[in-house]
Design an enzyme around this catalytic site. Structure first.
Site, mmCIF file in Angstrom:
data_model
loop_
_atom_site.group_PDB
_atom_site.id
_atom_site.type_symbol
_atom_site.label_atom_id
_atom_site.label_comp_id
_atom_site.label_asym_id
_atom_site.label_seq_id
_atom_site.Cartn_x
_atom_site.Cartn_y
_atom_site.Cartn_z
ATOM 1 N N LEU A 60 -4.295 9.331 0.023
ATOM 2 C CA LEU A 60 -5.009 8.608 -1.025
ATOM 3 C C LEU A 60 -4.485 7.181 -1.016
ATOM 4 O O LEU A 60 -3.299 6.951 -0.759
ATOM 5 C CB LEU A 60 -4.762 9.231 -2.406
ATOM 6 C CG LEU A 60 -5.346 10.615 -2.691
ATOM 7 C CD1 LEU A 60 -4.946 11.074 -4.087
ATOM 8 C CD2 LEU A 60 -6.866 10.612 -2.549
ATOM 9 N N ASP A 61 -5.354 6.228 -1.323
ATOM 10 C CA ASP A 61 -4.910 4.840 -1.444
ATOM 11 C C ASP A 61 -3.782 4.726 -2.459
ATOM 12 O O ASP A 61 -3.687 5.522 -3.399
ATOM 13 C CB ASP A 61 -6.068 3.947 -1.929
ATOM 14 C CG ASP A 61 -7.170 3.798 -0.895
ATOM 15 O OD1 ASP A 61 -6.935 4.146 0.274
ATOM 16 O OD2 ASP A 61 -8.247 3.331 -1.279
ATOM 17 N N ARG A 62 -2.996 3.699 -2.292
ATOM 18 C CA ARG A 62 -1.902 3.441 -3.232
ATOM 19 C C ARG A 62 -2.412 3.346 -4.668
ATOM 20 O O ARG A 62 -1.792 3.851 -5.601
ATOM 21 C CB ARG A 62 -1.191 2.140 -2.840
ATOM 22 C CG ARG A 62 0.049 1.819 -3.652
ATOM 23 C CD ARG A 62 0.747 0.600 -3.092
ATOM 24 N NE ARG A 62 2.107 0.486 -3.576
ATOM 25 C CZ ARG A 62 3.043 -0.262 -2.999
ATOM 26 N NH1 ARG A 62 2.748 -0.967 -1.915
ATOM 27 N NH2 ARG A 62 4.266 -0.323 -3.498
ATOM 28 N N THR A 64 -5.146 4.666 -5.914
ATOM 29 C CA THR A 64 -5.936 5.826 -6.331
ATOM 30 C C THR A 64 -5.023 6.933 -6.841
ATOM 31 O O THR A 64 -3.992 7.224 -6.244
ATOM 32 C CB THR A 64 -6.775 6.350 -5.159
ATOM 33 O OG1 THR A 64 -7.581 5.293 -4.643
ATOM 34 C CG2 THR A 64 -7.668 7.496 -5.597
ATOM 35 N N HIS A 158 -10.775 3.400 2.375
ATOM 36 C CA HIS A 158 -11.364 2.615 1.278
ATOM 37 C C HIS A 158 -12.866 2.845 1.150
ATOM 38 O O HIS A 158 -13.594 1.990 0.635
ATOM 39 C CB HIS A 158 -11.101 1.117 1.453
ATOM 40 C CG HIS A 158 -9.642 0.759 1.402
ATOM 41 N ND1 HIS A 158 -9.189 -0.537 1.603
ATOM 42 C CD2 HIS A 158 -8.530 1.505 1.174
ATOM 43 C CE1 HIS A 158 -7.869 -0.560 1.507
ATOM 44 N NE2 HIS A 158 -7.455 0.669 1.248
#
Length: 232
Positions: A60-62, A64, A158
């Site tokens: 997961l994105d930082r 998110t 993303h």
């Protein structure tokens, strides 16, 4: 004793093969050359918390938050990673966006990765709620927002952030894909500086237990606070 007295991560599911946590916004999954000085790292924190090695299955994105699954052995990693790679994981996200979205939509818009390769990317969405609040912005006396359920078919880097920006409904708090004016407005007016994208639910067929597993992650405080501001 745990290193640096770090705070425990919320465990949502655990068996002998896998563990799922509710990843807080701001945590990276593991360090890289660009994040070597990061202190909020899932792998290190969870390793210390469980007192055993853990292995990332997906990312997961930082910025998110939400459901993140890790394997408890290198042998268990590949079967579940294959389910992600072959799009056999049911993924549901929630997000708060600028503007009023259509009730339902499907975004089929290719994305270019960091290596310059063009990749197919598909996201479906459903609008859960429209909001309009007394928050002057530019030439408008009110501001409009939407809470949506996002269902990505593919898992590009993303993807959701870029797809929402593509349809001109960027995720609130997103940088650099979001709306800088709205982000600044919310930071100045409400002290809100968090991206409002949450991995709400994952469902998959367990590679070893021969049963369906469904994991849901509660919303973090900031997401709930923004929803209280956006009362319909």
């Amino acid at each position: 004793m745990k290193e640096n007295q770090e705070q425990d991560l919320q465990v949502l599911y655990r068996d002998e093969h896998y563990v799922a946590i509710n990843k807080p916004p701001g945590f990276i999954v593991h360090k890289s050359s660009m994040t070597r000085n990061a202190t909020e790292v899932v792998l290190q924190t969870l390793r210390n918390q469980l007192n055993q090695w853990v292995y990332p299955v997906h990312r997961l994105d930082r910025k998110t938050s939400g459901v993140l699954i890790l394997s408890l052995s290198s042998e268990a990693n590949r079967p579940l990673a294959n389910l992600f790679q072959t799009h056999k994981i049911e993924k549901e996200y929630r997000a708060i966006l600028r503007g009023w979205t259509e009730r339902n939509g499907r975004i089929d818009y290719n994305l270019v990765n960091d290596a310059g390769k063009t990749q197919s990317a598909i996201t479906s969405y459903k609008t859960l709620q429209h909001y309009e609040i007394d928050l002057p912005h530019g030439k408008f006396q009110t501001s409009r927002y939407s809470e949506v359920e996002l269902l990505p078919t593919t898992g590009r880097m993303h993807q959701l952030r870029k797809h929402m920006a593509h349809i001109f409904h960027p995720i609130l708090g997103d940088r650099p894909h979001g709306c800088n004016k709205q982000n600044r407005l919310w930071k100045d007016k409400f002290g809100m500086d968090t991206m409002l994208l949450h991995a709400r639910r994952l469902k998959f067929s367990h590679p070893f237990l021969n049963q369906d597993i469904e994991i849901t992650a509660p919303f973090f405080e900031e997401y709930q606070r923004v929803k209280s501001i956006l009362k319909p």
